[in-house]
Design a protein around this motif. Structure first.
Motif, mmCIF file in Angstrom:
data_model
loop_
_atom_site.group_PDB
_atom_site.id
_atom_site.type_symbol
_atom_site.label_atom_id
_atom_site.label_comp_id
_atom_site.label_asym_id
_atom_site.label_seq_id
_atom_site.Cartn_x
_atom_site.Cartn_y
_atom_site.Cartn_z
ATOM 1 N N SER A 117 -4.114 4.450 -13.540
ATOM 2 C CA SER A 117 -3.474 3.166 -13.253
ATOM 3 C C SER A 117 -2.987 3.096 -11.813
ATOM 4 C CB SER A 117 -2.311 2.946 -14.217
ATOM 5 O OG SER A 117 -1.638 1.737 -13.934
ATOM 6 N N ALA A 118 -2.427 4.188 -11.309
ATOM 7 C CA ALA A 118 -1.944 4.223 -9.926
ATOM 8 C C ALA A 118 -3.098 4.102 -8.942
ATOM 9 C CB ALA A 118 -1.163 5.511 -9.682
ATOM 10 N N GLN A 119 -4.230 4.764 -9.249
ATOM 11 C CA GLN A 119 -5.404 4.650 -8.379
ATOM 12 C C GLN A 119 -5.916 3.215 -8.337
ATOM 13 O OE1 GLN A 119 -7.923 7.642 -10.194
ATOM 14 N NE2 GLN A 119 -7.547 9.099 -8.518
ATOM 15 N N LYS A 120 -5.958 2.570 -9.486
ATOM 16 C CA LYS A 120 -6.395 1.175 -9.534
ATOM 17 C C LYS A 120 -5.471 0.286 -8.715
ATOM 18 C CE LYS A 120 -7.272 -2.647 -12.723
ATOM 19 N NZ LYS A 120 -7.251 -3.105 -14.142
ATOM 20 N N GLY A 121 -4.174 0.536 -8.834
ATOM 21 C CA GLY A 121 -3.220 -0.252 -8.054
ATOM 22 C C GLY A 121 -3.397 -0.056 -6.557
ATOM 23 N N LEU A 122 -3.705 1.168 -6.140
ATOM 24 C CA LEU A 122 -3.917 1.444 -4.723
ATOM 25 C C LEU A 122 -5.169 0.731 -4.221
ATOM 26 C CD1 LEU A 122 -3.167 2.901 -2.130
ATOM 27 C CD2 LEU A 122 -4.441 4.897 -2.955
ATOM 28 N N PHE A 123 -6.239 0.763 -5.005
ATOM 29 C CA PHE A 123 -7.466 0.066 -4.603
ATOM 30 C C PHE A 123 -7.227 -1.441 -4.477
ATOM 31 C CE2 PHE A 123 -9.935 3.630 -6.940
ATOM 32 C CZ PHE A 123 -9.802 4.441 -5.815
ATOM 33 N N THR A 124 -6.462 -1.995 -5.397
ATOM 34 C CA THR A 124 -6.148 -3.428 -5.347
ATOM 35 C C THR A 124 -5.341 -3.758 -4.093
ATOM 36 O OG1 THR A 124 -6.136 -3.558 -7.763
ATOM 37 C CG2 THR A 124 -5.041 -5.330 -6.568
ATOM 38 N N SER A 125 -4.376 -2.907 -3.756
ATOM 39 C CA SER A 125 -3.561 -3.135 -2.553
ATOM 40 C C SER A 125 -4.413 -3.054 -1.294
ATOM 41 C CB SER A 125 -2.427 -2.109 -2.492
ATOM 42 O OG SER A 125 -1.570 -2.246 -3.607
ATOM 43 N N GLN A 126 -5.327 -2.086 -1.241
ATOM 44 C CA GLN A 126 -6.204 -1.958 -0.080
ATOM 45 C C GLN A 126 -7.111 -3.178 0.062
ATOM 46 O OE1 GLN A 126 -8.000 1.786 -1.087
ATOM 47 N NE2 GLN A 126 -6.545 2.991 0.134
ATOM 48 N N SER A 127 -7.604 -3.678 -1.062
ATOM 49 C CA SER A 127 -8.435 -4.885 -1.019
ATOM 50 C C SER A 127 -7.626 -6.081 -0.522
ATOM 51 C CB SER A 127 -9.005 -5.170 -2.409
ATOM 52 O OG SER A 127 -9.729 -6.383 -2.418
ATOM 53 N N SER A 128 -6.383 -6.194 -0.963
ATOM 54 C CA SER A 128 -5.521 -7.290 -0.504
ATOM 55 C C SER A 128 -5.273 -7.196 0.997
ATOM 56 C CB SER A 128 -4.191 -7.259 -1.267
ATOM 57 O OG SER A 128 -4.405 -7.442 -2.651
ATOM 58 N N LEU A 129 -5.110 -5.977 1.488
ATOM 59 C CA LEU A 129 -4.892 -5.796 2.922
ATOM 60 C C LEU A 129 -6.109 -6.250 3.717
ATOM 61 C CD1 LEU A 129 -3.362 -4.767 5.377
ATOM 62 C CD2 LEU A 129 -4.251 -2.486 4.899
ATOM 63 N N ILE A 144 0.832 -1.202 0.000
ATOM 64 C CA ILE A 144 0.000 0.000 0.000
ATOM 65 C C ILE A 144 0.870 1.256 0.000
ATOM 66 C CG2 ILE A 144 -1.495 1.368 1.493
ATOM 67 C CD1 ILE A 144 -3.130 -1.038 2.036
ATOM 68 N N ARG A 145 1.950 1.235 0.768
ATOM 69 C CA ARG A 145 2.830 2.409 0.786
ATOM 70 C C ARG A 145 3.423 2.653 -0.596
ATOM 71 N NH1 ARG A 145 4.404 0.394 5.913
ATOM 72 N NH2 ARG A 145 6.204 -0.642 4.973
ATOM 73 N N ALA A 146 3.815 1.572 -1.271
ATOM 74 C CA ALA A 146 4.359 1.723 -2.622
ATOM 75 C C ALA A 146 3.292 2.249 -3.573
ATOM 76 C CB ALA A 146 4.906 0.384 -3.115
ATOM 77 N N SER A 147 2.076 1.733 -3.453
ATOM 78 C CA SER A 147 0.985 2.180 -4.323
ATOM 79 C C SER A 147 0.635 3.643 -4.070
ATOM 80 C CB SER A 147 -0.255 1.301 -4.104
ATOM 81 O OG SER A 147 0.009 -0.039 -4.453
#
Length: 284
Positions: free
Chosen positions: A41-53, A1-4
């Motif tokens: 693309s960065a927003q999508k990556g952040l949402f994916t990371s939050q879902s994984s968390l 998430i920090r990277a995203s």
């Protein structure tokens, strides 16, 4: 998430910068479009990371039996211990043989099997049974005793049982041999487990070191590309690629750190130690 989150912040900053340049007619509108795509693309990556968390929180809550709330704290103590761990496989294997409770259990099972294998031989010994019985008559008649006692002593000696005792003896001895061979095999496996875990830990250390160097190089490249773009010496696609490379390097560093901690935990498990340094109990 920090990277995203870092990637999204850089993408937004680049978007604002590119938009200002487009408005000033210093760059083409394609740069603006590319920067906008990078933000999406960065927003999508952040949402994916939050879902994984959140999925990880639910999985951890299921494992420990209580909700997992609050901030996620990186396992600094474990990663530091993993980086500083040293030892040779031979001495650590000896330590594991002394500590592994599964090996101790296997040894006790072998002893129990050996004792069980001796039981059929005891059937050659005669058995003696002594039985006493007393009965009372609450209303005896004339010249009748109020009590009656019997005492029986019997001696039984089975001279021939059709070979059952010797069959049991051979069968149980075979089971004891199997148990002993399994115990020896487990001892060899423990040594192999320790050696394998140490090799994986060394590889994880190297990968973690390289990942940190990759992040430093990617961050430098991102900064330099941003400077070149400001000077009109780099294109927007190069700026986007540099930010993406930095994101990939940061994710790779996080994964390498996780792999390092897992490798260290495998070493502790192979040694029969508690997963957490200073914890109580054995891992196996």
């Amino acid at each position: 998430i920090r990277a995203s989150q870092g990637r999204l912040d850089r993408a937004r900053a680049d978007f604002d910068d590119v938009k200002a340049r487009v408005d000033a007619e210093l760059v083409s509108s394609n740069d603006h479009t590319r920067a906008r795509l990078d933000v999406s693309s960065a927003q999508k990556g952040l949402f994916t990371s939050q879902s994984s968390l959140e999925r990880a929180r639910l999985a951890l809550a299921l494992l420990i039996g209580k909700p997992v709330d609050g901030a996620v704290i990186p396992p600094d103590a474990l990663s530091d211990a993993a980086e500083n761990f040293t030892g040779d496989s031979e001495s650590l294997a000896k330590t594991a043989l002394d500590q592994r409770t599964d090996l101790k259990a296997a040894h006790l099972e072998t002893l129990a099997a050996r004792i069980q294998a001796e039981e059929p031989n005891y059937r050659l010994i005669p058995s003696i049974d002594l039985t006493g019985q007393i009965s009372a008559n609450p209303d005896p008649g004339d010249h009748q005793p109020w009590d009656d006692e019997t005492l029986t002593l019997s001696l039984t000696w089975t001279i021939f049982d059709g070979g059952a005792r010797y069959g049991d003896r051979r069968s149980r001895s075979a089971q004891a041999d199997i148990s002993e061979l399994s115990e020896k095999k487990l001892g060899r496996e423990i040594g192999n487990d320790v050696s394998t875990a140490l090799v994986e830990l060394d590889a994880a250390k190297d990968a973690y070191r390289v990942a940190k160097e990759s992040v430093d190089a990617a961050r430098t490249n991102s900064d330099e590309t941003g400077t070149l773009y400001d000077q009109g010496l780099a294109r927007a696609i190069e700026l986007t690629d540099a930010n993406a490379s930095l994101f990939d390097a940061e994710v790779g560093l996080a994964q390498a750190r996780l792999d390092l901690v897992n490798a260290y935990l495998d070493v502790r498990a192979a040694l029969g130690e508690d997963p957490m340094p200073g914890g109580k109990g054995a891992a196996r």
